[in-house]
Design a protein around this motif. Sequence first.
Motif, short mmCIF file in Angstrom:
data_model
loop_
_atom_site.label_atom_id
_atom_site.label_comp_id
_atom_site.label_asym_id
_atom_site.label_seq_id
_atom_site.Cartn_x
_atom_site.Cartn_y
_atom_site.Cartn_z
N GLN A 42 16.05 7.44 21.16
CA GLN A 42 16.05 6.19 19.99
C GLN A 42 14.78 5.81 19.87
O GLN A 42 14.76 5.41 18.59
N LYS A 43 14.01 5.76 20.71
CA LYS A 43 12.64 5.19 20.14
C LYS A 43 11.84 6.13 19.38
O LYS A 43 11.31 5.73 18.45
N ILE A 44 12.24 7.48 19.44
CA ILE A 44 11.38 8.47 18.58
C ILE A 44 12.19 8.35 17.14
O ILE A 44 11.54 8.48 16.20
N VAL A 45 13.42 8.29 17.11
CA VAL A 45 14.24 8.23 15.72
C VAL A 45 13.55 7.04 14.94
O VAL A 45 13.46 6.99 13.83
N SER A 46 13.54 5.90 15.78
CA SER A 46 13.18 4.41 15.27
C SER A 46 11.86 4.60 14.77
O SER A 46 11.40 4.12 13.53
N ALA A 47 10.70 5.34 15.49
CA ALA A 47 9.40 5.45 15.11
C ALA A 47 9.05 6.47 14.00
O ALA A 47 8.53 6.03 12.90
N THR A 48 9.86 7.55 13.93
CA THR A 48 9.62 8.64 12.81
C THR A 48 10.83 9.05 11.77
O THR A 48 10.49 9.41 11.01
N GLY A 49 11.74 8.50 12.19
CA GLY A 49 13.03 8.69 11.30
C GLY A 49 13.62 10.06 11.43
O GLY A 49 14.21 10.51 10.75
N GLN A 50 13.17 10.87 12.52
CA GLN A 50 13.25 12.27 12.64
C GLN A 50 14.05 12.42 14.14
O GLN A 50 13.59 11.93 15.00
N LEU A 51 14.99 13.27 14.07
CA LEU A 51 15.66 13.80 15.15
C LEU A 51 15.19 14.87 15.94
O LEU A 51 15.30 15.14 17.15
N GLY A 52 14.52 15.86 15.29
CA GLY A 52 13.89 16.92 15.98
C GLY A 52 12.99 16.81 17.23
O GLY A 52 12.35 15.73 17.13
N VAL A 53 12.81 17.85 17.77
CA VAL A 53 11.67 17.91 18.72
C VAL A 53 10.98 19.13 18.46
O VAL A 53 11.65 20.07 17.85
N PRO A 54 9.64 19.29 19.16
CA PRO A 54 9.11 18.38 19.61
C PRO A 54 8.39 17.26 18.74
O PRO A 54 8.23 17.58 17.49
N GLN A 55 8.29 15.92 19.31
CA GLN A 55 7.59 15.00 18.58
C GLN A 55 6.35 14.63 19.68
O GLN A 55 6.85 14.34 20.66
N THR A 56 5.35 14.59 19.02
CA THR A 56 4.15 14.29 20.06
C THR A 56 3.53 13.24 19.64
O THR A 56 2.96 12.95 18.55
N GLN A 57 3.18 12.07 20.12
CA GLN A 57 2.58 10.92 19.89
C GLN A 57 0.90 11.20 20.70
O GLN A 57 0.86 11.34 21.77
N VAL A 58 0.19 10.97 19.71
CA VAL A 58 -1.33 11.48 20.00
C VAL A 58 -2.18 10.27 19.72
O VAL A 58 -2.56 9.77 18.62
N ASN A 59 -2.32 9.17 20.78
CA ASN A 59 -3.41 8.05 20.47
C ASN A 59 -2.63 7.27 19.55
O ASN A 59 -3.35 6.51 18.38
N GLY A 60 -1.36 6.90 19.42
CA GLY A 60 -0.72 6.15 18.61
C GLY A 60 -0.43 6.77 17.27
O GLY A 60 0.48 6.00 16.60
N GLN A 61 -0.67 7.91 17.20
CA GLN A 61 -0.33 8.61 16.03
C GLN A 61 0.99 9.63 16.31
O GLN A 61 0.87 10.49 17.14
N TRP A 62 1.96 9.91 15.16
CA TRP A 62 3.06 10.68 15.61
C TRP A 62 2.80 12.04 14.84
O TRP A 62 2.43 12.29 13.75
N VAL A 63 3.21 13.16 15.56
CA VAL A 63 2.93 14.60 15.13
C VAL A 63 4.50 14.98 15.17
O VAL A 63 4.98 15.19 16.47
N VAL A 64 5.17 15.66 13.93
CA VAL A 64 6.51 15.84 14.27
C VAL A 64 6.40 17.40 14.05
O VAL A 64 5.80 17.99 13.09
N GLY A 65 7.09 18.00 14.86
CA GLY A 65 7.16 19.55 15.12
C GLY A 65 6.18 20.00 15.48
O GLY A 65 5.36 19.44 16.36
N TYR A 66 6.03 21.37 15.79
CA TYR A 66 4.64 22.20 16.44
C TYR A 66 3.56 22.27 15.41
O TYR A 66 3.66 23.01 14.30
#
Length: 77
Positions: A42-66
């Motif tokens: 739920q946290k990542i869907v709320s943050a990024t609007g994306q359901l897929g993984v991986p989702q990586t949070q790097v120093n507060g920034q989101w990277v969706v996918g590989y």
Amino acid sequence: MNEITVYTTSTCPYCHMMKSFLNKQGLPFKEVNVQLDPAAMQKIVSATGQLGVPQTQVNGQWVVGYDPDRVMRYVQA
């Protein structure tokens, strides 16, 4: 010190690729398996609007996918 969290599932091949990439770069990270932690999903869907993984949070920034290049853009030297 970089703060990196990788949100994964057990069966996701791109999640394994992301973790392997981070290990090869010598970047420590925390892994959260969203299959085992629905609240984290739920946290990542709320943050990024994306359901897929991986989702990586790097120093507060989101990277969706590989996306190793994008991960490295957010890593502090």
